[in-house]
Motif scaffolding. Structure first.
Motif, short mmCIF file in Angstrom:
data_model
loop_
_atom_site.label_atom_id
_atom_site.label_comp_id
_atom_site.label_asym_id
_atom_site.label_seq_id
_atom_site.Cartn_x
_atom_site.Cartn_y
_atom_site.Cartn_z
N ASP A 1 4.56 1.46 5.21
CA ASP A 1 3.86 0.56 6.13
C ASP A 1 4.14 -0.90 5.82
O ASP A 1 5.07 -1.48 6.35
N PHE A 2 3.37 -1.53 4.92
CA PHE A 2 3.49 -2.97 4.66
C PHE A 2 3.81 -3.24 3.19
O PHE A 2 3.44 -2.46 2.31
N GLY B 1 0.82 -1.20 0.00
CA GLY B 1 0.00 0.00 0.00
C GLY B 1 0.85 1.24 0.00
O GLY B 1 0.55 2.25 -0.63
N LYS C 1 -4.70 -4.08 7.39
CA LYS C 1 -3.98 -4.18 6.13
C LYS C 1 -4.50 -5.35 5.29
O LYS C 1 -4.97 -6.36 5.81
N THR C 2 -4.37 -5.20 3.97
CA THR C 2 -4.84 -6.23 3.04
C THR C 2 -3.77 -6.62 2.02
O THR C 2 -4.06 -7.31 1.05
N ASP C 3 -2.53 -6.18 2.24
CA ASP C 3 -1.48 -6.38 1.23
C ASP C 3 -1.32 -7.83 0.82
O ASP C 3 -1.14 -8.13 -0.37
N LYS D 1 -10.66 -2.55 1.43
CA LYS D 1 -10.30 -2.63 2.85
C LYS D 1 -11.53 -2.32 3.73
O LYS D 1 -12.27 -1.40 3.43
N LYS E 1 -5.37 0.57 9.82
CA LYS E 1 -4.85 -0.52 10.64
C LYS E 1 -5.08 -1.91 10.06
O LYS E 1 -4.30 -2.82 10.31
N ASN F 1 -9.62 -8.86 6.57
CA ASN F 1 -9.73 -7.40 6.50
C ASN F 1 -10.31 -6.89 5.18
O ASN F 1 -10.37 -5.69 4.95
N THR G 1 5.94 -11.01 4.47
CA THR G 1 5.60 -9.58 4.57
C THR G 1 6.72 -8.79 5.23
O THR G 1 7.34 -9.26 6.19
N PHE H 1 -4.98 -10.73 6.81
CA PHE H 1 -5.12 -9.94 5.59
C PHE H 1 -6.48 -10.19 4.93
O PHE H 1 -7.18 -9.27 4.52
N ALA I 1 7.42 -4.96 7.05
CA ALA I 1 6.68 -3.85 7.63
C ALA I 1 7.65 -2.87 8.27
O ALA I 1 8.71 -3.25 8.77
#
Length: 561
Positions: free
Chosen positions: A358-359, A354, A526-528, A519, A524, A505, A378, A502, A380
């Motif tokens: 962040d992630f 995103g 996250k869906t990556d 999302k 907060k 979310n 992942t 993920f 972060a």
């Protein structure tokens, strides 16, 4: 050892099978028996306050239910060292009609009375609308001004906007939850009515700032589960879950949560008392009236199923998965927790992030017959994890998927937290190099918009980078594959709670051009990882020479959403 008649009677009645409790109330009793009752060296029940409150309420208002008499002693449970309350926050959550508003009406009136005896102990009741905020206030106003209640009229000065206890000069008022027009005063107690409608913590922050200026400050959060997700209710509910599960110290917050343990119990009226203590057998007059009302609503569902969501949420105090909004049910998401099949074929790589602040999630998609295995990792940024998940806080070793226990997921090898201002792309490049050595990945699918820096680095290492010009354009045609894969348990993520988080979310939104995977909450949740999985599914046809959907997708990509 601490003793109180009402607490002991309640627990004894449950142990004798005369009281039906849900799991969360049973956990609460376990905490009380372990951490409170044995600690007579630290705590004491103020029996005078307990008896005074109950006598006051039952003389001027109504006979209190068992659950109200059970909670009352903990409102007046104090520490010996400073005579302050052991619990200064009470979360009371149950099905509609349980008597929450009546309970806080009696408490508010008692708190400003000479029986409570604390000067300037102001009480504010806060709700989203003036009508809701006035409900308990009006009950107090009417009781004080009722014919035959002259003794109350001598003790309280009741106007339509405020009620004052004359001997303590304590004021009871109602207010709406518009943080911009409010300011923390010097409240002794703040009551948040229907707090499930609060979308943010803003109003609680305002009013809690006024506590502490008088003795024995308290906050009460009353409500029924609502439809606002990721608002203040969800934050408070998760805190209560962590307390009941022993992840947070049992002090400060008293969580009294009534709900069904399983939605199947909705079809058994004998189980309704789990969600609403007013429906506990044997029913009193008010309980019979409520039971008949709830039963009528339940029977209507047979020919008016559209009312199911409101009935389940408001009457049964249960949040049911809405399959029109969730990308998959909890059962379907949990079904991804299976061992991978042998990963001996060349995979498709994928990537989604995103923001570089962040992630970012990298993944590999494998296929065997009708099943897809997705192996992911992942990265972060530490600052983001500290701000939003308390990563550096030692308590974050614990948690559930809802709480996002980043540190635990990192220890389990599912992700890596890097202490950088923004993600260095070399982390992603190196991961794919390692995966190429192990699995032979050659092609990486990613959002074209975010490939400015990464694409040349990946291509310099010999990877084929397949950009998706408009990721949302692929969602409508991939939706059937995604829905079928979850429904028929074709997707395998391994034992990966991060990927399940993920996925949980994500919600599905119907648009004019089809379904979109979006999302549930922008920051907060996250869906990556899920989006990386969808990117890989975009080229899933290449894994086994199936006829893919590229030609149709190319036309959709050209559309500007």
């Amino acid at each position: 050892m601490l003793h109180n008649q009402y607490v002991e009677d309640y627990i004894k009645k449950w142990k004798c099978g005369k009281l039906l409790l849900n799991k969360k109330r049973i956990l609460l009793i376990g905490l009380i028996e372990k951490h409170i009752l044995p600690r007579g060296d630290l705590y004491y029940f103020d029996e005078d306050q307990i008896d005074n409150y109950i006598e006051f309420s039952e003389k001027w208002y109504f006979e209190l239910d068992e659950w109200e008499k059970f909670i009352t002693p903990f409102i007046f449970l104090f520490r010996k060292e400073d005579d302050e309350p052991v619990f200064d926050e009470f979360v009371i959550n149950m099905g509609r009609g349980g008597g929450k508003n009546g309970f806080i009406s009696t408490l508010a009136n008692y708190f400003i009375s000479p029986l409570h005896g604390i000067d300037y102990y102001d009480v504010s009741i806060v709700a989203n609308s003036e009508k809701q905020a006035k409900r308990s206030f009006l009950e107090c106003f009417r009781v004080i001004n009722k014919k035959g209640h002259e003794d109350l009229e001598e003790e309280f000065e009741a106007y339509k906007s405020s009620i004052t206890g004359l001997s303590t000069q304590s004021v009871f008022e109602y207010k709406t939850s518009n943080a911009s027009s409010q300011d923390g005063g010097r409240e002794g107690a703040v009551i948040y009515d229907e707090y499930h409608e609060m979308e943010t913590t803003e109003i609680v922050d305002v009013f809690s700032g006024g506590l502490g200026k008088v003795d024995c400050g308290r906050q009460f959060f009353i409500g029924t589960k609502g439809f606002v997700r990721e608002g203040y209710f969800d934050i408070k509910y998760r805190e209560c879950e962590d307390i009941l599960n022993g992840l947070i110290e049992f002090s400060g917050v008293f969580p009294y949560i009534c709900e069904l343990d399983d939605l199947k119990e909705m079809d058994n009226p004998e189980s309704w008392a789990k969600a609403n203590p007013a429906l506990q057998a044997p029913l009193n007059k008010r309980g019979k009236r409520l039971f008949n009302t709830v039963m009528k609503e339940y029977k209507k569902l047979a020919y008016n199923p559209s009312g199911r969501s409101a009935f389940v949420t408001k009457r049964m105090n249960f949040i049911e998965d809405n399959m029109e909004n969730s990308v998959a049910s909890r059962e379907e998401i949990m079904a991804t927790n299976r061992p991978f099949f042998e990963l001996n074929t060349k995979p498709i790589g994928s990537l989604d992030f995103g923001s570089v602040r962040d992630f970012a999630t990298c993944g590999l998609l494998f296929k065997k017959e009708d099943e897809y295995a997705f192996k992911s990792f992942t990265f972060a940024i530490k600052h983001f994890c500290d701000v939003h998940y308390g990563y550096s806080n030692t308590n974050n070793d614990f948690g559930t998927e809802k709480k996002a226990p980043i540190k635990k997921w990192e220890k389990d090898g599912l992700m890596k937290v890097v202490d950088e201002p923004s993600l260095n792309p070399i982390h992603v490049v190196n991961w794919f190099i390692e995966m190429r050595e192990e699995y032979g990945v050659e092609k990486i699918v990613a959002d074209n918009y975010k490939l400015d820096i990464l694409r040349p680095l990946l291509e310099a290492e010999g990877f084929v980078v397949d950009p998706i010009r408009n990721p949302r354009a692929i969602h409508p045609l991939l939706a059937p594959r995604v829905e079928d894969g979850f429904a028929n348990h074709k997707f395998i993520f391994g034992d990966n709670p991060l990927m399940r988080w993920f996925t949980n979310n994500v919600y599905v939104k119907e648009t004019q051009v089809g379904k979109q995977f979006l999302k549930k909450e922008e920051v907060k949740r996250k869906t990556d990882g899920f989006q990386a999985f969808v990117h890989a599914l975009y080229r899933a046809g290449e894994l086994d020479d199936e006829v893919d959907i590229d030609s149709s997708l190319d036309a959709l990509e050209a559309l500007n959403f």
